[in-house]
Design a protein around this motif. Structure first.
Motif, PDB file in Angstrom:
ATOM      1  N   SER A   1       0.747  -0.867  -0.194  1.00 58.87           N
ATOM      2  CA  SER A   1      -0.198  -0.545  -0.252  1.00 58.87           C
ATOM      3  C   SER A   1       1.048   1.213   0.721  1.00 58.87           C
ATOM      4  O   SER A   1       1.913   1.332   0.289  1.00 58.87           O
ATOM      5  CB  SER A   1      -1.332   0.324   1.023  1.00 58.87           C
ATOM      6  OG  SER A   1      -1.397   0.601   0.996  1.00 58.87           O
ATOM      7  N   TYR A   2       0.399   1.694  -0.580  1.00 61.21           N
ATOM      8  CA  TYR A   2       1.428   3.656  -0.526  1.00 61.21           C
ATOM      9  C   TYR A   2       0.470   4.464  -0.834  1.00 61.21           C
ATOM     10  O   TYR A   2      -0.523   5.637  -1.105  1.00 61.21           O
ATOM     11  CB  TYR A   2       1.765   4.014  -1.997  1.00 61.21           C
ATOM     12  CG  TYR A   2       2.839   2.322  -2.814  1.00 61.21           C
ATOM     13  CD1 TYR A   2       4.196   3.303  -3.043  1.00 61.21           C
ATOM     14  CD2 TYR A   2       1.486   1.274  -3.717  1.00 61.21           C
ATOM     15  CE1 TYR A   2       5.126   1.548  -3.205  1.00 61.21           C
ATOM     16  CE2 TYR A   2       2.535   0.038  -4.007  1.00 61.21           C
ATOM     17  CZ  TYR A   2       4.579   0.982  -3.211  1.00 61.21           C
ATOM     18  OH  TYR A   2       5.339  -0.336  -4.552  1.00 61.21           O
ATOM     19  N   ALA A  14      -3.468   1.490  -4.544  1.00 60.33           N
ATOM     20  CA  ALA A  14      -2.487   0.044  -5.062  1.00 60.33           C
ATOM     21  C   ALA A  14      -0.428   0.175  -5.650  1.00 60.33           C
ATOM     22  O   ALA A  14       0.043  -0.506  -4.899  1.00 60.33           O
ATOM     23  CB  ALA A  14      -2.921  -0.781  -6.297  1.00 60.33           C
ATOM     24  N   ASP A  15      -0.295   1.359  -6.375  1.00 62.07           N
ATOM     25  CA  ASP A  15       0.766   1.590  -6.651  1.00 62.07           C
ATOM     26  C   ASP A  15       1.641   2.388  -6.378  1.00 62.07           C
ATOM     27  O   ASP A  15       0.848   3.644  -5.804  1.00 62.07           O
ATOM     28  CB  ASP A  15       1.810   0.433  -7.874  1.00 62.07           C
ATOM     29  CG  ASP A  15       0.485   1.079  -9.114  1.00 62.07           C
ATOM     30  OD1 ASP A  15      -0.040   2.651  -8.660  1.00 62.07           O
ATOM     31  OD2 ASP A  15      -0.149   0.418 -10.176  1.00 62.07           O
ATOM     32  N   SER A  16       2.991   2.683  -6.702  1.00 61.24           N
ATOM     33  CA  SER A  16       3.982   4.839  -7.245  1.00 61.24           C
ATOM     34  C   SER A  16       3.221   4.910  -8.156  1.00 61.24           C
ATOM     35  O   SER A  16       3.454   5.998  -8.059  1.00 61.24           O
ATOM     36  CB  SER A  16       5.346   3.452  -6.635  1.00 61.24           C
ATOM     37  OG  SER A  16       5.784   2.907  -8.161  1.00 61.24           O
ATOM     38  N   THR A  17       2.982   4.222  -9.096  1.00 57.42           N
ATOM     39  CA  THR A  17       2.513   5.310 -10.217  1.00 57.42           C
ATOM     40  C   THR A  17       1.308   5.478  -9.910  1.00 57.42           C
ATOM     41  O   THR A  17       0.880   6.539 -10.325  1.00 57.42           O
ATOM     42  CB  THR A  17       1.959   4.360 -11.184  1.00 57.42           C
ATOM     43  OG1 THR A  17       3.822   3.285 -11.348  1.00 57.42           O
ATOM     44  CG2 THR A  17       1.723   4.757 -13.032  1.00 57.42           C
TER      45      THR A  17
END
Length: 97
Positions: A1-2, A14-17
């Motif tokens: 998690s971010y 959900a992701d760094s993007t």
């Protein structure tokens, strides 16, 4: 998690993007409604007499749409609407002791 803290909210990605996309334009995420909790929240307000329990519970009811249940009002409801029931007789016997 971010997670990202923005204003008074915490956003989880959900992701760094996705987190980077949010960082470029966080305003577009501002109108998204918070999801309902998966598990219903149950809260008990306990305190001595005249400590503000009713005031606090009424405020929570008005501001967040919570359902307020008090033991006293529940007992009065049973005594008024189910006068001949076994529960009503048990309540009366405890109140008279």
């Amino acid at each position: 998690s971010y997670p990202v803290i923005y204003g008074d909210c915490v956003y989880y990605f959900a992701d760094s993007t996705a987190r980077k996309a949010f960082a470029c334009n966080p305003v577009q995420y501002g109108g998204v409604a918070s999801p309902e909790p998966v598990v219903p929240i149950r809260l008990a307000i306990v305190g001595p007499p005249k400590s503000g329990k009713t005031t606090l519970s009424t405020r929570l009811e008005e501001e967040y749409g919570c359902v307020r249940v008090s033991v006293g009002s529940a007992m009065r409801y049973v005594l008024d609407t189910q006068a001949g029931s076994s529960l009503s007789r048990q309540i009366k016997s405890h109140l008279q002791s």
